[in-house]
Design a protein around this motif. Structure first.
Motif, PDB file in Angstrom:
ATOM      1  N   LEU A   4       1.867  -7.967  -9.037  1.00 14.07           N
ATOM      2  CA  LEU A   4       0.628  -7.551  -9.695  1.00 14.07           C
ATOM      3  C   LEU A   4       0.246  -6.092  -9.425  1.00 14.07           C
ATOM      4  N   PRO A   5       0.303  -5.595  -8.166  1.00 14.43           N
ATOM      5  CA  PRO A   5      -0.057  -4.182  -7.950  1.00 14.43           C
ATOM      6  C   PRO A   5       0.807  -3.226  -8.779  1.00 14.43           C
ATOM      7  N   GLY A   6       2.113  -3.451  -8.833  1.00 10.19           N
ATOM      8  CA  GLY A   6       2.987  -2.584  -9.621  1.00 10.19           C
ATOM      9  C   GLY A   6       2.681  -2.658 -11.096  1.00 10.19           C
ATOM     10  N   ILE A   7       2.379  -3.853 -11.587  1.00 12.36           N
ATOM     11  CA  ILE A   7       2.040  -4.002 -13.009  1.00 12.36           C
ATOM     12  C   ILE A   7       0.758  -3.257 -13.340  1.00 12.36           C
ATOM     13  N   GLY A  57       4.384   2.724 -10.254  1.00 13.18           N
ATOM     14  CA  GLY A  57       4.418   1.312 -10.615  1.00 13.18           C
ATOM     15  C   GLY A  57       5.781   0.698 -10.397  1.00 13.18           C
ATOM     16  N   ALA A  58       6.850   1.459 -10.744  1.00 11.01           N
ATOM     17  CA  ALA A  58       8.206   0.956 -10.541  1.00 11.01           C
ATOM     18  C   ALA A  58       8.500   0.759  -9.056  1.00 11.01           C
ATOM     19  N   ALA A  59       8.035   1.707  -8.233  1.00 16.48           N
ATOM     20  CA  ALA A  59       8.242   1.584  -6.786  1.00 16.48           C
ATOM     21  C   ALA A  59       7.513   0.364  -6.227  1.00 16.48           C
ATOM     22  N   LEU A  60       6.275   0.159  -6.675  1.00 18.41           N
ATOM     23  CA  LEU A  60       5.512  -0.992  -6.205  1.00 18.41           C
ATOM     24  C   LEU A  60       6.148  -2.302  -6.674  1.00 18.41           C
ATOM     25  N   LYS A  61       6.699  -2.292  -7.885  1.00 23.01           N
ATOM     26  CA  LYS A  61       7.370  -3.501  -8.367  1.00 23.01           C
ATOM     27  C   LYS A  61       8.601  -3.806  -7.521  1.00 23.01           C
ATOM     28  N   ALA A  62       9.342  -2.765  -7.144  1.00 21.04           N
ATOM     29  CA  ALA A  62      10.524  -2.976  -6.315  1.00 21.04           C
ATOM     30  C   ALA A  62      10.143  -3.593  -4.965  1.00 21.04           C
ATOM     31  N   PHE A  63       9.087  -3.028  -4.333  1.00 17.75           N
ATOM     32  CA  PHE A  63       8.621  -3.601  -3.072  1.00 17.75           C
ATOM     33  C   PHE A  63       8.084  -5.013  -3.280  1.00 17.75           C
ATOM     34  N   GLY A  64       7.443  -5.235  -4.431  1.00 20.63           N
ATOM     35  CA  GLY A  64       6.926  -6.562  -4.737  1.00 20.63           C
ATOM     36  C   GLY A  64       8.028  -7.596  -4.867  1.00 20.63           C
ATOM     37  N   ILE A  65       9.137  -7.194  -5.495  1.00 20.45           N
ATOM     38  CA  ILE A  65      10.266  -8.111  -5.631  1.00 20.45           C
ATOM     39  C   ILE A  65      10.832  -8.469  -4.265  1.00 20.45           C
ATOM     40  N   LEU A  66      11.013  -7.458  -3.409  1.00 23.53           N
ATOM     41  CA  LEU A  66      11.536  -7.720  -2.067  1.00 23.53           C
ATOM     42  C   LEU A  66      10.585  -8.616  -1.267  1.00 23.53           C
TER      43      LEU A  66
END
Length: 345
Positions: free
Chosen positions: A168-171, A182-191
């Motif tokens: 959600l934060p990356g989105i 946003g892409a960086a936050l999504k990557a951390f979110g996936i991990l």
């Protein structure tokens, strides 16, 4: 000391634990859990084969139909095999591949948990050394089957909710116009979601046998699993991973020849297996599906047996379940002497 008549004369250590079935009634070593799962397959092979074959065929039919009718037509992974493709194209193709594998993994997970539940009765009776037929296993499992699927559905909802919360934060940042952050936050979110989902699934991995053997509700079964795995997460995780590796290595030996055969008789040929854009069609899907069925007949009993024996082992360690098991097996005067120690546990 140690001479005839001296200290230690006649001392052979504590008496061994009783073993009415496939495991000794005491805390188990890792090897004993794996050996117990294999011994259950070997001793009750007719019942285990019937359950595993039925679940494997149903699961693989759904997978083949899903891949042949929907996923292959809706998935474009050509960019993965194209060195000239841009980063965006490769990311898009990777996303398509992940979306295509997601439903297959869900179906496989449902099949695995279902087989585990149905094989729970077989393994639990194998612990006592009592025979069980396919009909008896089904009668034991039938009252809890609907609850089992409710448990599966709830676990999937929890996993999806964790993934969405982590992404959600990356989105939100991407929606605000900052695509790089946003892409960086999504990557951390996936991990982060992978770690959290893995931790949760291991904590709740004993919910299925608790549900089936204790006739618990879904909520109580989840609580029982969390209680039994508390303080033993790494041990449960390690044993589950080891069993998964062993089962899949054996299954791969079976599956790979069928995959090669399916590729050989398809238009793409064996050389096309390295080409992401190759489309083998129904011939490949059916032949490789037959191999997957045979492989599942190996992986299902091993994963199910290890899960149930882990549940039994944790209850022996925490709740002295071995005393109840001994009484159920008809052993007289069990528990009046000290059971044997557990090497390598």
């Amino acid at each position: 000391y140690g001479a005839p008549g001296g200290w230690g004369a006649g001392w052979g250590g504590p008496p061994p634990a009783a073993k009415p079935g496939v495991i000794p009634l005491r805390p188990l070593a890792v090897g004993e859990i794996l050996d117990g799962a294999v011994a259950t397959m070997r001793t009750y092979w007719r019942t285990v084969l019937g359950i595993s074959l039925t679940v494997a065929v149903v699961t693989q039919v759904f997978v083949v139909l899903l891949q042949g009718l929907i996923l292959d037509a809706a998935t474009d992974t050509n960019a993965l095999g194209d060195a000239s493709a841009t980063a965006d194209e490769q990311l898009s193709a990777m996303g398509d591949a992940m979306r295509a594998s997601g439903p297959v993994l869900v179906i496989t997970l449902i099949g695995t948990i279902t087989a585990t539940a149905l094989l729970t009765a077989v393994t639990s009776r194998a612990v006592l050394g009592k025979p069980v037929t396919l009909g008896e296993a089904w009668r034991d499992a039938r009252p809890q089957v609907l609850k089992l699927f409710g448990l599966i559905f709830l676990l999937m909802l929890i996993a999806v909710a964790i993934v969405l919360v982590c992404l959600l934060p990356g989105i939100l940042v991407s929606a605000a116009g900052n695509s790089d952050a946003g892409a960086a936050l999504k990557a951390f979110g996936i991990l982060g979601s992978i770690v959290l989902v893995l931790w949760l699934l291991i904590r709740l991995s004993l919910a299925s046998p608790a549900l089936m053997l204790e006739k618990q509700s879904i909520k109580k079964a989840l609580g029982r699993s969390a209680k039994l795995t508390r303080g033993s997460w790494w041990r449960v995780f390690g044993i589950q991973v080891l069993a998964l590796i062993i089962a899949n290595v054996v299954a791969t030996i079976v599956v790979v020849p069928f995959a090669l055969l399916g590729a050989a008789v398809s238009d793409g040929g064996i050389s096309g297996m390295v080409d992401a854009s190759s489309d083998y069609g129904w011939t490949y899907l059916i032949i490789s599906g037959i191999g997957s069925v045979i492989g599942s007949m190996i992986t299902f009993p091993i994963s199910a047996g290890v899960t149930v024996l882990l549940y039994v082992d944790q209850r022996i360690r925490r709740e002295a379940l071995d005393l109840d098991l001994a009484r159920a097996a008809g052993l007289q005067d069990y528990g009046t002497s000290v059971p044997g120690t557990t090497p390598g546990s």
